[in-house]
Design an enzyme around this catalytic site. Structure first.
Site, PDB file in Angstrom:
ATOM      1  N   THR A  13       0.820  -1.215   0.000  1.00 60.20           N
ATOM      2  CA  THR A  13       0.000   0.000   0.000  1.00 60.20           C
ATOM      3  C   THR A  13       0.851   1.261   0.000  1.00 60.20           C
ATOM      4  O   THR A  13       0.701   2.135  -0.865  1.00 60.20           O
ATOM      5  CB  THR A  13      -0.926   0.003   1.231  1.00 60.20           C
ATOM      6  OG1 THR A  13      -1.755  -1.158   1.192  1.00 60.20           O
ATOM      7  CG2 THR A  13      -1.801   1.234   1.245  1.00 60.20           C
ATOM      8  N   VAL A  14       1.772   1.373   0.955  1.00 59.78           N
ATOM      9  CA  VAL A  14       2.602   2.570   1.039  1.00 59.78           C
ATOM     10  C   VAL A  14       3.611   2.610  -0.102  1.00 59.78           C
ATOM     11  O   VAL A  14       3.832   3.658  -0.717  1.00 59.78           O
ATOM     12  CB  VAL A  14       3.319   2.643   2.399  1.00 59.78           C
ATOM     13  CG1 VAL A  14       4.284   3.823   2.439  1.00 59.78           C
ATOM     14  CG2 VAL A  14       2.300   2.757   3.527  1.00 59.78           C
ATOM     15  N   ALA A  33      14.859  18.515  -5.087  1.00 60.88           N
ATOM     16  CA  ALA A  33      15.994  17.679  -4.685  1.00 60.88           C
ATOM     17  C   ALA A  33      17.266  18.013  -5.457  1.00 60.88           C
ATOM     18  O   ALA A  33      18.364  17.718  -4.983  1.00 60.88           O
ATOM     19  CB  ALA A  33      15.645  16.208  -4.895  1.00 60.88           C
ATOM     20  N   LYS A 105       8.185   2.295  12.684  1.00 54.48           N
ATOM     21  CA  LYS A 105       8.292   2.882  14.026  1.00 54.48           C
ATOM     22  C   LYS A 105       8.708   1.868  15.070  1.00 54.48           C
ATOM     23  O   LYS A 105       9.461   2.180  16.001  1.00 54.48           O
ATOM     24  CB  LYS A 105       6.996   3.557  14.447  1.00 54.48           C
ATOM     25  CG  LYS A 105       5.766   2.665  14.586  1.00 54.48           C
ATOM     26  CD  LYS A 105       4.982   2.611  13.310  1.00 54.48           C
ATOM     27  CE  LYS A 105       3.676   1.858  13.450  1.00 54.48           C
ATOM     28  NZ  LYS A 105       2.936   1.860  12.161  1.00 54.48           N
ATOM     29  N   GLU A 129      10.819   9.999   8.976  1.00 61.05           N
ATOM     30  CA  GLU A 129       9.648  10.855   9.210  1.00 61.05           C
ATOM     31  C   GLU A 129       8.343  10.073   9.163  1.00 61.05           C
ATOM     32  O   GLU A 129       7.422  10.308   9.949  1.00 61.05           O
ATOM     33  CB  GLU A 129       9.606  11.987   8.167  1.00 61.05           C
ATOM     34  CG  GLU A 129       8.418  12.927   8.311  1.00 61.05           C
ATOM     35  CD  GLU A 129       8.473  13.775   9.575  1.00 61.05           C
ATOM     36  OE1 GLU A 129       7.576  13.590  10.426  1.00 61.05           O
ATOM     37  OE2 GLU A 129       9.395  14.589   9.701  1.00 61.05           O
ATOM     38  N   GLY A 134       2.172   9.284  10.202  1.00 61.66           N
ATOM     39  CA  GLY A 134       1.921   9.257   8.768  1.00 61.66           C
ATOM     40  C   GLY A 134       2.400  10.495   8.036  1.00 61.66           C
ATOM     41  O   GLY A 134       3.589  10.806   8.007  1.00 61.66           O
ATOM     42  N   GLY A 187     -11.270  -1.959   7.777  1.00 65.01           N
ATOM     43  CA  GLY A 187      -9.844  -1.954   7.494  1.00 65.01           C
ATOM     44  C   GLY A 187      -9.043  -0.991   8.349  1.00 65.01           C
ATOM     45  O   GLY A 187      -7.844  -0.809   8.126  1.00 65.01           O
ATOM     46  N   LYS A 205       5.726   5.188  18.794  1.00 59.94           N
ATOM     47  CA  LYS A 205       5.812   6.537  18.247  1.00 59.94           C
ATOM     48  C   LYS A 205       6.209   7.548  19.319  1.00 59.94           C
ATOM     49  O   LYS A 205       7.006   8.462  19.065  1.00 59.94           O
ATOM     50  CB  LYS A 205       4.480   6.913  17.606  1.00 59.94           C
ATOM     51  CG  LYS A 205       4.097   6.024  16.428  1.00 59.94           C
ATOM     52  CD  LYS A 205       2.660   6.243  15.999  1.00 59.94           C
ATOM     53  CE  LYS A 205       2.263   5.288  14.876  1.00 59.94           C
ATOM     54  NZ  LYS A 205       0.831   5.386  14.528  1.00 59.94           N
ATOM     55  N   GLY A 302      -2.406   5.587   5.880  1.00 55.59           N
ATOM     56  CA  GLY A 302      -2.925   5.607   4.522  1.00 55.59           C
ATOM     57  C   GLY A 302      -1.807   5.618   3.503  1.00 55.59           C
ATOM     58  O   GLY A 302      -0.661   5.980   3.803  1.00 55.59           O
TER      59      GLY A 302
END
Length: 436
Positions: A13-14, A33, A105, A129, A134, A187, A205, A302
């Site tokens: 997903t990520v 960048a 984390k 980060e 998130g 979910g 965290k 997400g």
């Protein structure tokens, strides 16, 4: 300039969100960048599964060590989570002279000190980060934007699942178990929700945030952790009647004698900003001595919110390519040789106010006996609610708000109360904070 090649460990997903952002925003990313950033190699347990991103130009493999050992990749993005093999893969990447970006984390909280030391030995960078809240840039805010402040405390709603459950209990008047089952269907919660509802995820965290805020080593094992499974619909309603909302918070305070790190349900005044963060959203409030309280709010999980933080880390890493290691931003905001050796306080030495719920026999003199026990341990009462018993019931719920006392006083008082023959079951406590 030559494009930077990224090797990705995990393209779920990520990971798919990262690929999509790098492609969609390629022009603005390269301008920021100074170089283009491309994912060229990725590992996946099931490479044949359809993905929500385009895979053209990305070599897929089932072997993550192949990605880590690829001489063409300069940055490794670790997105598989867990402790192993993630730890071994990151250490190998660092030994191979590659920079690492991670959203893990749990790994940073438990093994970050080892990982950062290995990165320093090899002159490379670890960016994380995405490991906290998130898409909210809370690590960068505390580590860089607030660097001129002495951080007094921070408090955060840093687990969306727990916040969703408490929100639904408040607005819909449902019980914990019912809302948890719904969160699993939607979910928001895993099949095994223990990391979320028991506070473990939030504690990971908080460990990271506290280290950055106070300049102390990562010390997950010293965080006091409580979940939300003992919170009832009645607690939510009675807290509202008293002028409070219940939120599951991660709290870190710089106190006389050390640091207090704790995760637990907390009563907040209903008008407090954190008390009005609902659903799956995250928010962190940080108080600096110069700036005062500041609030950071947004999506804590997400695909694209988390991927946003991963890509931002990649850009930061590329920007630092030509910096000597000693000139880069320290991982925990403070240089390693200047980390504080101040102790993390045991929970029994922490002071807070309390909400207490107990079930007492419905007869004269019981309330007086309860208040006498509290008084014996130096605990003064701010408010009391005594409810009417249910038809046919011989016990009645009593709700008390206390003034601030040490946890050790409350521990002793609750032990005494639970041994009274006129009190049934356990005494439920929820801590109360004003966060001013």
């Amino acid at each position: 300039m030559k494009a930077v090649n990224v090797g990705m460990l995990g393209i779920g997903t990520v990971g798919s969100g990262v690929v999509n952002i790098l492609e969609r925003n390629a022009d603005v990313i390269s301008r920021r960048a100074g170089r283009q950033i491309h994912v060229t190699h990725a590992s996946a347990r099931h490479p044949e599964r359809p993905r929500s991103c385009r895979l053209e130009g990305i070599r897929l493999t089932t072997d993550p060590f192949e990605v880590v050992d690829d001489p063409e990749t300069e940055i490794i993005a670790e997105l598989i989570g867990g402790y192993e093999p993630a730890r071994e893969l990151i250490l190998r990447a660092l030994d191979n002279g590659k920079h690492v970006v991670t959203a893990n984390k749990a790994l940073i909280a438990q093994h970050g000190n080892e990982i950062f030391a290995r990165a320093r030995e090899n002159g490379v960078t670890v960016a994380f980060e995405a490991a906290v809240a998130g898409g909210i840039p809370i690590i960068k805010a505390v580590r860089e934007a607030l660097t001129g402040n002495r951080i007094e405390w921070l408090a955060g709603i840093i687990n969306g699942t727990a916040n969703y459950i408490l929100t639904e209990m408040f607005y819909e008047g449902r019980e914990f178990g019912e809302v948890l089952a719904e969160a699993q269907r939607l979910g928001y919660a895993e099949a095994d929700p223990s990391f979320d509802v028991e506070g473990i995820d939030a504690a990971h965290k908080l460990t990271i945030l506290a280290s950055i805020a106070f300049g102390i080593p990562l010390q997950y094992d010293k965080v006091h952790v409580e979940g939300i499974d003992h919170i009832s619909r009645d607690d939510v309603e009675w807290a509202e009647e008293l002028g409070f909302r219940i939120k599951h918070l991660g709290l870190a305070f710089h106190e006389d004698g050390g640091y207090a790190l704790r995760v637990h349900p907390t009563l907040l005044p209903r008008r407090h900003m954190l008390a009005n963060v609902d659903g799956v959203m995250n928010a962190v409030m940080v108080k600096g001595d110069a700036v005062g309280p500041t609030l950071y709010y947004g999506a804590g999980a997400g695909a694209e919110p988390t991927a946003s933080a991963v890509v931002a880390d990649m850009i930061d890493v590329v920007r630092e390519f030509n910096l000597e290691p000693e000139n880069r931003v320290p991982y925990l905001a403070f240089h390693t040789h200047s980390l504080s050796d101040g102790p993390v306080l045991a929970m029994r030495d922490v002071q807070t106010a309390y909400y207490l719920r107990l079930s007492a026999r419905d007869e004269p003199g019981v309330l007086a006996e309860v208040t006498r026990v509290l008084g014996d341990f130096g605990i003064s009462i701010e408010a009391i609610i005594q409810k009417q018993p249910e038809p046919g019931a011989d016990h009645v719920p009593i709700i008390l708000l206390t003034h601030r006392v040490h946890e050790r006083q409350m521990d002793a008082a609750i032990e005494r109360l639970e041994h009274l023959d006129k009190i049934a079951g356990r005494v439920i406590r929820i801590r109360v904070e004003a966060l001013e």
